[in-house]
Enzyme design. Structure first.
Site, PDB file in Angstrom:
ATOM      1  N   PHE A  93      31.707  -5.327 -16.535  1.00 27.78           N
ATOM      2  CA  PHE A  93      32.851  -4.988 -17.372  1.00 27.78           C
ATOM      3  C   PHE A  93      32.451  -4.055 -18.511  1.00 27.78           C
ATOM      4  CE2 PHE A  93      35.673  -6.707 -20.947  1.00 27.78           C
ATOM      5  CZ  PHE A  93      36.711  -5.835 -20.686  1.00 27.78           C
ATOM      6  N   ASN A 137      21.071 -15.398 -21.516  1.00 21.30           N
ATOM      7  CA  ASN A 137      21.316 -14.775 -22.814  1.00 21.30           C
ATOM      8  C   ASN A 137      20.138 -14.827 -23.772  1.00 21.30           C
ATOM      9  OD1 ASN A 137      23.936 -14.338 -21.904  1.00 21.30           O
ATOM     10  ND2 ASN A 137      24.735 -16.189 -22.850  1.00 21.30           N
ATOM     11  N   TYR A 139      27.491 -21.168 -25.753  1.00 22.93           N
ATOM     12  CA  TYR A 139      27.487 -19.718 -25.581  1.00 22.93           C
ATOM     13  C   TYR A 139      27.115 -19.017 -26.888  1.00 22.93           C
ATOM     14  CZ  TYR A 139      29.273 -14.973 -25.187  1.00 22.93           C
ATOM     15  OH  TYR A 139      29.396 -13.601 -25.219  1.00 22.93           O
TER      16      TYR A 139
END
Length: 304
Positions: A13, A88, A138
């Site tokens: 994206f 991450n 997250y």
């Protein structure tokens, strides 16, 4: 002199518009796209999985490419704590470690998130030096990645920068994205003739920034002669009621049914009622500002 740029996550994206801008930029001599699958579309491409393939293999890839800039647009929005840490945090640590050996003069650009801040004071756009207190796994993993970048830059080990991206919208909306979930529900309602869709609570305010503007910020950070601070917000600078953004998307889709707000909100966002980015630092550092308004972004997200 033109730059060699290694781009991870070039088909995603965020990565896809970044790749498009880099391909058209005269300052880029070679763009090396890196992904988990082989490509046969004629572009220069390397296959590498940042999570599974290890630091040594990453170092060999970087040594072959000889980059001036390494950009990571890959990452994970959802999943369990282990998967989030791997995608991450571990990935950023590997990039730092591999670059220190194989490409110590190159700049590293990684992406962070507004979720790093946690709850902020309503009505006051949040600055990069505000205390970070993420409220989800997250956000914790994105903050850990950013802190690694800050430490690396402070030590002088690498030229490194983390861009804290707020709520990206626009072409290619993924289903993990707030408006992406709404778009997916609207398409299903159109297919089935349903007279309502069900989403989570829509009473929060969010800073929506067009993915094309995010891509421009990433390219600006990648190719600037100097980036004076290691952490920069990337947002529109305005908080918009989520309910208004979803209503705009519904009008764009031609949906006239009911929007129920009875589903559970994602953990990474449900405890943050209001947030907007202070974008003074990135404007001064990179001469960047958003060019696309929300209506344009929503229309592009629905059509593309």
């Amino acid at each position: 002199m033109t730059a060699t740029v290694v781009l991870f996550g070039a088909s995603g994206f965020l990565g896809s518009p970044v790749a498009g801008l880099l391909e058209r930029d005269d300052r880029v001599g070679t763009l090396v796209r890196v992904g988990r699958r082989h490509r046969t579309d004629g572009t220069r491409h390397e296959r590498h999985d940042l999570v599974l393939d290890g630091t040594d293999a990453l170092g060999r890839l970087l040594h072959r490419a000889g980059p001036d800039v390494v950009v990571n647009c890959a990452g994970r929005l959802s999943g369990g704590p282990v998967a989030l840490v791997e995608a991450n945090v571990l990935v950023t640590a590997r990039l730092v470690e591999a670059m220190r050996v194989a490409a110590p003069e190159a700049r590293l650009v990684v992406l962070g998130s507004a979720a790093e801040y946690g709850a902020v004071t309503a009505g006051v756009p949040v600055r990069e030096d505000a205390p970070a207190a993420p409220l989800s796994a997250y956000g914790v993993t994105r903050l850990a990645s950013t802190r690694l970048v800050e430490l690396t830059a402070a030590e002088g080990a690498l030229d490194a920068v983390a861009l804290r991206v707020f709520n990206p919208v626009g072409p290619g909306l993924p289903p993990e994205n707030l408006l992406g979930r709404a778009a997916q529900a609207l398409r299903e309602a159109s297919r089935t003739g349903a007279d309502h869709i069900t989403l989570g609570p829509l009473d929060a305010h969010r800073d929506f920034v067009d993915v094309r503007d995010v891509a421009a910020a990433i390219v600006a950070a990648a190719l600037a002669d100097r980036v004076p601070q290691p952490v920069l917000n990337v947002g529109s600078g305005e908080a918009v009621p989520v309910r208004d953004a979803v209503a705009l998307l519904a009008r764009t889709a031609g949906f006239t049914g009911r929007i129920a707000e009875t589903a559970r909100a994602p953990s990474r966002s449900r405890d943050v009622p209001w947030i907007a980015a202070d974008v003074d630092r990135i404007r001064a550092a990179l001469d960047w500002k958003p060019e696309h308004g929300l209506a344009d972004s929503v229309r592009a997200g629905w059509e593309g």
